[in-house]
Design an enzyme around this catalytic site. Structure first.
Site, PDB file in Angstrom:
ATOM      1  N   THR A  93       6.287   9.232   2.522  1.00 10.03           N
ATOM      2  CA  THR A  93       7.661   8.397   2.864  1.00 10.03           C
ATOM      3  C   THR A  93       8.652   8.389   1.539  1.00 10.03           C
ATOM      4  O   THR A  93       8.814   8.158   0.721  1.00 10.03           O
ATOM      5  CB  THR A  93       7.202   6.433   2.341  1.00 10.03           C
ATOM      6  N   GLY A 115      -3.183   5.555  -3.050  1.00 11.47           N
ATOM      7  CA  GLY A 115      -3.660   5.662  -2.155  1.00 11.47           C
ATOM      8  C   GLY A 115      -3.625   7.965  -2.218  1.00 11.47           C
ATOM      9  O   GLY A 115      -5.275   8.045  -2.545  1.00 11.47           O
ATOM     10  N   ARG A 132       0.178  12.029  12.590  1.00 10.44           N
ATOM     11  CA  ARG A 132      -1.070  12.953  11.663  1.00 10.44           C
ATOM     12  C   ARG A 132      -1.725  12.590  10.966  1.00 10.44           C
ATOM     13  O   ARG A 132      -2.062  13.994  10.963  1.00 10.44           O
ATOM     14  CB  ARG A 132       0.849  12.671  11.066  1.00 10.44           C
ATOM     15  N   HIS A 133      -1.642  11.279  10.569  1.00 10.47           N
ATOM     16  CA  HIS A 133      -3.294  11.349  10.219  1.00 10.47           C
ATOM     17  C   HIS A 133      -4.149  10.175  10.529  1.00 10.47           C
ATOM     18  O   HIS A 133      -4.743  10.387  11.962  1.00 10.47           O
ATOM     19  CB  HIS A 133      -3.014  11.274   7.977  1.00 10.47           C
ATOM     20  N   ASN A 156      -4.786   3.000  -0.003  1.00 12.28           N
ATOM     21  CA  ASN A 156      -4.888   3.669   1.339  1.00 12.28           C
ATOM     22  C   ASN A 156      -5.670   5.071   1.715  1.00 12.28           C
ATOM     23  O   ASN A 156      -5.703   5.638   0.733  1.00 12.28           O
ATOM     24  CB  ASN A 156      -3.007   3.706   1.076  1.00 12.28           C
ATOM     25  N   GLU A 176       7.492  -4.770  -1.694  1.00  9.19           N
ATOM     26  CA  GLU A 176       7.014  -3.797  -1.955  1.00  9.19           C
ATOM     27  C   GLU A 176       7.469  -2.706  -3.146  1.00  9.19           C
ATOM     28  O   GLU A 176       8.673  -1.907  -2.195  1.00  9.19           O
ATOM     29  CB  GLU A 176       5.472  -2.599  -1.018  1.00  9.19           C
ATOM     30  N   HIS A 199      -1.009   3.816   7.165  1.00 12.40           N
ATOM     31  CA  HIS A 199       0.121   3.629   7.571  1.00 12.40           C
ATOM     32  C   HIS A 199      -0.140   4.740   8.731  1.00 12.40           C
ATOM     33  O   HIS A 199      -0.757   6.074   8.884  1.00 12.40           O
ATOM     34  CB  HIS A 199       0.947   4.504   6.673  1.00 12.40           C
ATOM     35  N   GLU A 241       0.787   0.089   7.160  1.00  7.36           N
ATOM     36  CA  GLU A 241       2.159  -0.206   7.669  1.00  7.36           C
ATOM     37  C   GLU A 241       3.039   1.189   8.447  1.00  7.36           C
ATOM     38  O   GLU A 241       2.460   1.494   8.941  1.00  7.36           O
ATOM     39  CB  GLU A 241       2.190   0.934   6.359  1.00  7.36           C
ATOM     40  N   HIS A 287       3.590   3.805  -4.801  1.00  3.80           N
ATOM     41  CA  HIS A 287       3.713   4.850  -4.275  1.00  3.80           C
ATOM     42  C   HIS A 287       3.904   5.700  -5.664  1.00  3.80           C
ATOM     43  O   HIS A 287       4.544   5.883  -6.248  1.00  3.80           O
ATOM     44  CB  HIS A 287       5.067   5.279  -3.923  1.00  3.80           C
ATOM     45  N   GLY A 288       2.372   6.985  -5.524  1.00  2.69           N
ATOM     46  CA  GLY A 288       3.032   8.093  -6.549  1.00  2.69           C
ATOM     47  C   GLY A 288       2.309   7.306  -7.737  1.00  2.69           C
ATOM     48  O   GLY A 288       2.194   8.152  -8.636  1.00  2.69           O
ATOM     49  N   ASP A 326      -5.297   6.838   4.152  1.00  2.00           N
ATOM     50  CA  ASP A 326      -4.343   7.976   5.335  1.00  2.00           C
ATOM     51  C   ASP A 326      -4.962   9.265   5.169  1.00  2.00           C
ATOM     52  O   ASP A 326      -5.375   9.760   6.201  1.00  2.00           O
ATOM     53  CB  ASP A 326      -2.843   7.803   4.927  1.00  2.00           C
ATOM     54  N   HIS A 327      -5.195   9.839   3.536  1.00  2.00           N
ATOM     55  CA  HIS A 327      -5.386  10.687   3.129  1.00  2.00           C
ATOM     56  C   HIS A 327      -6.896  11.276   3.746  1.00  2.00           C
ATOM     57  O   HIS A 327      -7.494  12.514   3.704  1.00  2.00           O
ATOM     58  CB  HIS A 327      -5.157  11.486   1.902  1.00  2.00           C
ATOM     59  N   ARG A 332       1.927   6.529  11.442  1.00  5.17           N
ATOM     60  CA  ARG A 332       3.200   6.740  11.617  1.00  5.17           C
ATOM     61  C   ARG A 332       3.601   6.587  13.129  1.00  5.17           C
ATOM     62  O   ARG A 332       2.432   7.740  14.263  1.00  5.17           O
ATOM     63  CB  ARG A 332       2.928   8.620  10.916  1.00  5.17           C
TER      64      ARG A 332
HETATM   65  N1  PXP Z   1       3.059   2.210  -0.607  1.00  5.25           N
HETATM   66  C1  PXP Z   1       3.766   2.555   1.007  1.00  5.25           C
HETATM   67  C2  PXP Z   1       4.359   1.797   1.250  1.00  5.25           C
HETATM   68  C3  PXP Z   1       3.406   3.870   1.212  1.00  5.25           C
HETATM   69  O1  PXP Z   1       4.419   4.602   2.446  1.00  5.25           O
HETATM   70  C4  PXP Z   1       2.202   5.234   0.519  1.00  5.25           C
HETATM   71  C5  PXP Z   1       1.958   6.136   1.145  1.00  5.25           C
HETATM   72  O2  PXP Z   1       2.141   5.944   2.471  1.00  5.25           O
HETATM   73  C6  PXP Z   1       2.068   3.931  -0.303  1.00  5.25           C
HETATM   74  C7  PXP Z   1       2.094   3.654  -0.965  1.00  5.25           C
HETATM   75  C8  PXP Z   1       0.485   5.220  -0.939  1.00  5.25           C
HETATM   76  O3  PXP Z   1       1.250   5.845  -1.998  1.00  5.25           O
HETATM   77  P1  PXP Z   1       0.397   7.379  -2.638  1.00  5.25           P
HETATM   78  O4  PXP Z   1      -0.483   7.791  -1.222  1.00  5.25           O
HETATM   79  O5  PXP Z   1       1.521   7.832  -3.498  1.00  5.25           O
HETATM   80  O6  PXP Z   1      -0.514   6.295  -3.526  1.00  5.25           O
END
Ligand code: PXP
Length: 238
Positions: A101, A212, A49-50, A7, A151, A43, A70, A190-191, A9-10, A45
């Site tokens: 999220t 991500g 924002r990104h 991911n 997911e 993602h 996403e 996520h995380g 996004d950042h 959004r």
């Molecule tokens: N999966 C989903 C559905 C998410 O919304 C996110 C965060 O955008 C991620 C995975 C990735 O999470 P992280 O950036 O904490 O790895």
């Protein structure tokens, strides 16, 4: 072998901090693919924002693995997805105020809307995933609305400590098994970081991990190529 979806996004978060043109998530996607990413996730959004619409359009023609978009389950986003036609759409809940999220989709509550949206996305040839908490009712509802994938939201596991962490891991394990039994394919994310992913990898049964923040954070210090390679080695070695 499990797959790694990176991911990016950042990368866009850093760009948007100055509102300029660098770093470009499109370039980041190519570097991530060269380093072993099996897919690229962004993602888009509602507040932009990104990731921007421009990023998604360009990534559609430059990503060589697969593109996972996403997005919130809104009419605006479904229309964008139908135009872009990514290989995958992952529907997520979205709140304007949140940092990232929070929590999974309430599939049971929104089943009529989701059924219609999934049908439209399927007609456009897009494979659909629903981001859900490791909760049996949500998994059953995901199968009912004919999602291809779920997911599993790993955020609670990642944030928990001690005994609670073991309990959260057990929920993920049960959700993987239940999801597969229901005929769903299972992703997770996520995380997750370079340490907390190990016990999840050991469970097996997950097709793809979407990661991500930890990869982009490490990339700031060691470079994106190395950061992706190190995570790809973990995921592919599982
Ligand atoms: N999966 C989903 C559905 C998410 O919304 C996110 C965060 O955008 C991620 C995975 C990735 O999470 P992280 O950036 O904490 O790895």
């Amino acid at each position: 072998m499990a797959k790694l979806g990176v991911n990016i996004d950042h990368v866009a978060t850093i760009r948007q901090a100055r509102g300029g043109i660098e770093p470009d998530p499109v370039a980041a996607a190519s570097v991530a693919e060269l380093a072993g990413a099996d897919g690229i996730t962004v993602h888009l959004r509602e507040d932009r924002r990104h990731i921007q619409d421009r990023d998604v359009m360009i990534l559609r023609s430059t990503v060589q693995t697969h593109l996972n978009l996403e997005m919130a389950a809104t009419a605006e986003m479904v229309a964008i997805a139908m135009k872009v036609v990514p290989e995958y759409v992952t529907l997520v809940p979205e709140k304007r105020q949140e940092l990232t999220t929070e929590g999974g989709l309430d599939v049971a509550q929104h089943s009529q809307l989701l059924t219609r949206q999934i049908e439209s996305l399927h007609q456009a040839g897009i494979t659909v995933s629903l981001f859900v908490d490791p909760d049996l009712e949500q998994l059953k509802a995901s199968a009912r609305v004919k999602s291809d994938y779920i997911e599993i939201h790993t955020g609670s596991y990642c944030e928990a400590t001690g005994q609670a962490k073991t309990a959260e891991l057990a929920k993920i394990e049960a959700a993987i098994k239940a999801g597969r039994k229901l005929g769903l394919r299972v992703n997770a994310g996520h995380g997750l970081n370079y340490r907390n992913i190990r016990p999840v990898l050991a469970l097996g049964g997950v097709d793809e991990y979407n990661i991500g923040h930890s990869i982009i954070s490490r990339a700031v210090l060691v470079g994106l190529d190395r950061a992706v390679r190190e995570m790809a080695d973990l995921v592919h070695g599982s």
